[in-house]
Design a protein around this motif. Structure first.
Motif, short mmCIF file in Angstrom:
data_model
loop_
_atom_site.label_atom_id
_atom_site.label_comp_id
_atom_site.label_asym_id
_atom_site.label_seq_id
_atom_site.Cartn_x
_atom_site.Cartn_y
_atom_site.Cartn_z
N SER A 88 0.83 -1.21 0.00
CA SER A 88 0.00 0.00 0.00
C SER A 88 0.86 1.26 0.00
O SER A 88 0.57 2.24 -0.69
CB SER A 88 -0.92 0.00 1.23
OG SER A 88 -1.82 -1.08 1.18
N ALA A 89 1.93 1.23 0.79
CA ALA A 89 2.83 2.39 0.85
C ALA A 89 3.51 2.63 -0.50
O ALA A 89 3.62 3.77 -0.95
CB ALA A 89 3.88 2.18 1.94
N LEU A 90 3.94 1.55 -1.14
CA LEU A 90 4.58 1.68 -2.45
C LEU A 90 3.59 2.20 -3.49
O LEU A 90 3.93 3.06 -4.31
CB LEU A 90 5.13 0.32 -2.88
CG LEU A 90 5.87 0.28 -4.22
CD1 LEU A 90 7.07 1.21 -4.21
CD2 LEU A 90 6.31 -1.16 -4.55
N ALA A 91 2.35 1.67 -3.45
CA ALA A 91 1.33 2.13 -4.39
C ALA A 91 1.02 3.61 -4.18
O ALA A 91 0.84 4.36 -5.14
CB ALA A 91 0.06 1.29 -4.23
N ALA A 92 0.95 4.04 -2.92
CA ALA A 92 0.68 5.45 -2.62
C ALA A 92 1.80 6.34 -3.16
O ALA A 92 1.54 7.40 -3.75
CB ALA A 92 0.52 5.65 -1.11
N ALA A 93 3.04 5.92 -2.94
CA ALA A 93 4.18 6.70 -3.42
C ALA A 93 4.19 6.80 -4.94
O ALA A 93 4.46 7.87 -5.51
CB ALA A 93 5.49 6.06 -2.92
N VAL A 153 -6.97 8.80 -4.26
CA VAL A 153 -6.47 7.46 -4.57
C VAL A 153 -5.24 7.12 -3.72
O VAL A 153 -5.16 6.06 -3.10
CB VAL A 153 -6.13 7.33 -6.07
CG1 VAL A 153 -5.56 5.94 -6.37
CG2 VAL A 153 -7.37 7.60 -6.91
N ALA A 154 -4.26 8.02 -3.69
CA ALA A 154 -3.04 7.74 -2.95
C ALA A 154 -3.32 7.57 -1.46
O ALA A 154 -2.78 6.67 -0.81
CB ALA A 154 -2.03 8.87 -3.16
#
Length: 231
Positions: A3-8, A230-231
């Motif tokens: 989730s953190a990688l997708a947000a970044a 989204v992020a």
């Protein structure tokens, strides 16, 4: 971690899309349009999900500080940095929010950090310094540098610091069980209201540098929805 990688990655994509319209509208108008659009979407999402009941209203001071500093001031500084330094420098400097947040947590919340966290923070700082130093000669001509390096650095660090303050401030409300989307809706809606009131002041500094067209609105709102929702 995923989730953190997708947000970044979503934030990075949003910053690339935002560079063009931000340069045309200016920091205040660009931020206002984005915040208003994102606030409408988030408020609708929370209302449909019935998540307002999770908000612990006794934490309104923390939510207010997190919104005004972590959202409004952060994004004004961030867009100003983006316009002057381009998306690469902007995102590099924003990465400093992690070590700044850790430092604020230690000072204000008596939090402790593991050796792994300290090593991660040191790696972020070293990576930012290395990336900026390595590309300093090429950047001035090929990467959209439109302001002095000092102004870009100060704006980027200001945005990172404001973002970190917003995260540290909102932590008690989150620990109390506030729904994350509801917290985001409150922060962004409050910031949208404040910046909309500021925009009513008939001063030249608060006017858009380019007339808003439907195409420009879409170009502005799209990265806002990606970054704020989204992020």
């Amino acid at each position: 971690m995923a989730s953190a990688l997708a947000a970044a990655m979503t934030w990075a994509g949003a910053s690339l899309l935002a560079h063009g319209p931000a340069g045309k509208l200016g920091a205040l108008t660009f931020t206002r349009v984005q915040l208003v659009a994102a606030a409408l979407v988030l408020v609708a999402m929370v209302t449909i999900r019935g998540a307002w009941a999770t908000v612990t209203w006794s934490h309104w001071p923390e939510l207010t500080i997190s919104g005004l500093v972590g959202v409004l001031l952060c994004n004004l500084a961030l867009i100003a940095c983006l316009r002057r330094g381009g998306p690469r420098r902007c995102l590099l400097l924003l990465a400093m929010n992690a070590p700044i947040a850790a430092l604020l947590g230690y000072v204000l919340r008596d939090e402790t950090a593991s050796l792994q966290s300290l090593a991660g923070g040191a790696a972020i700082v070293a990576g930012v310094v290395l990336a900026i130093w390595y590309g300093r000669k090429r950047d001035a001509t090929s990467d959209g540098l439109k302001g002095s390096p000092a102004s870009v650095l100060l704006l980027g660090l200001a945005a990172a610091a404001c973002h970190a303050i917003g995260l540290v401030a909102i932590k008690p409300a989150m620990l109390a069980g506030t729904d994350p989307v509801a917290a985001s809706a409150l922060r962004i809606a409050g910031s949208a209201a404040v910046i909309s009131l500021i925009a009513l002041w008939p001063a030249k500094i608060f006017r858009s540098e380019t007339p808003l067209t439907p195409r420009l609105v879409v170009q502005t709102v799209t990265p806002g929805i990606l970054g704020y929702v989204v992020a």
